[in-house]
Design an enzyme around this catalytic site. Structure first.
Site, PDB file in Angstrom:
ATOM      1  N   LYS A 172      47.492  52.819  21.796  1.00 18.77           N
ATOM      2  CA  LYS A 172      46.467  51.886  22.273  1.00 18.77           C
ATOM      3  C   LYS A 172      47.120  50.823  23.150  1.00 18.77           C
ATOM      4  O   LYS A 172      48.075  50.152  22.745  1.00 18.77           O
ATOM      5  CB  LYS A 172      45.813  51.231  21.053  1.00 18.77           C
ATOM      6  CG  LYS A 172      44.313  51.163  21.120  1.00 18.77           C
ATOM      7  CD  LYS A 172      43.767  50.719  19.782  1.00 18.77           C
ATOM      8  CE  LYS A 172      42.362  50.207  19.912  1.00 18.77           C
ATOM      9  NZ  LYS A 172      41.915  49.586  18.675  1.00 18.77           N
TER      10      LYS A 172
HETATM   11  C1  E4P Z   1      38.423  49.137  18.586  1.00 18.05           C
HETATM   12  O1  E4P Z   1      39.258  50.012  18.627  1.00 18.05           O
HETATM   13  C2  E4P Z   1      38.637  47.819  17.972  1.00 18.05           C
HETATM   14  O2  E4P Z   1      39.533  47.970  16.908  1.00 18.05           O
HETATM   15  C3  E4P Z   1      37.390  47.217  17.363  1.00 18.05           C
HETATM   16  O3  E4P Z   1      36.273  48.014  17.565  1.00 18.05           O
HETATM   17  C4  E4P Z   1      37.214  45.769  17.625  1.00 18.05           C
HETATM   18  O4  E4P Z   1      36.034  45.319  17.014  1.00 18.05           O
HETATM   19  P1  E4P Z   1      35.684  43.801  16.732  1.00 18.05           P
HETATM   20  O5  E4P Z   1      35.130  43.197  17.976  1.00 18.05           O
HETATM   21  O6  E4P Z   1      34.670  43.850  15.630  1.00 18.05           O
HETATM   22  O7  E4P Z   1      36.978  43.130  16.301  1.00 18.05           O
END
Ligand code: E4P
Length: 217
Positions: free
Chosen positions: A83
């Site tokens: 990522k």
């Molecule tokens: C995606 O890969 C992220 O980990 C996640 O969806 C972030 O979500 P949030 O805005 O609830 O922190």
């Protein structure tokens, strides 16, 4: 639509996996910190439990650091997806890691122009964040619709992963938009199967079953 769980909690991941609906996992530094546990131990447990793609996030701000961390993460298992944040340095790292045959998930995407460049750089996945856009009074789901359309227009292979899901309506809309993947917190996964008429129906059937004079179970 593929369903991923957005979590670093191995118990949640195991429970969702036992439902037979889980295609993969996404984590981020905040989710890992929430577990209060050692990163490598958590990552290994998740990779052992789920055979589908597991996104693990880099934290460097420059391409070299992202690439080095990407190599470290990819060594943890064959199903690791590295990522990388949606920045110009991120694009360089994606280009390099992709050329080495590694899978990438470009995260923290908030605009269709970012999504266009992310696909051009060759990322396996793009993660537009709907909830965080909704939080600042922008329609997050409009971005998903745009990403799906842009990728269709030019035949990009990058998959649109709907991230920052807050509720079941987000999931329904993601599937109507034709998103490839939706990553969902465990609490929302459980909500997807809840319906008051299902509960009332079960209750009624159980009460009526009690009236049956002779039963095998
Ligand atoms: C995606 O890969 C992220 O980990 C996640 O969806 C972030 O979500 P949030 O805005 O609830 O922190």
């Amino acid at each position: 639509m593929k369903i991923f769980i957005d979590s670093g909690d191995i118990n949640e991941i195991k429970e969702a996996n036992s439902m037979g609906i889980l295609d993969g996992v996404t984590t981020n530094p905040s989710l890992i910190a929430k577990t209060g546990r050692d990163f490598k131990t958590v990552a290994k447990e998740i990779l052992h439990e789920v055979k589908g793609p597991v996104s693990l996030e880099t934290v460097s701000l420059n391409a070299k650091g992202m690439i080095d961390e990407g190599h470290f993460l990819a060594d943890l298992g064959p199903n690791v997806v590295v990522k990388i944040p949606s920045t110009t340095e991120g694009l360089k790292a994606i280009k390099q890691l992709t050329s080495e045959g590694l899978q990438t998930n470009c995260t923290l995407c908030f605009s269709s122009n970012q999504a266009l460049l992310i696909a051009k750089a060759g990322s396996t996945i793009v993660s537009p964040f709907v909830g965080r856009l909704d939080d600042i009074s922008e329609r997050g789901m409009d971005l998903i619709r745009d990403c799906v359309q842009i990728y269709k227009n030019y035949g990009y292979k990058t998959e649109v992963l709907v991230a920052s899901i807050r509720n079941p309506i987000h999931v329904k809309e993601a599937s109507l938009c034709g998103a490839h993947i939706c990553t969902i917190p465990f609490a929302v996964i459980k909500q997807l199967m809840q319906h008051p008429l299902t509960d009332a129906g079960i209750d009624k059937f159980l009460k009526d079953w009690e009236k049956v004079p002779s039963k095998p179970f």
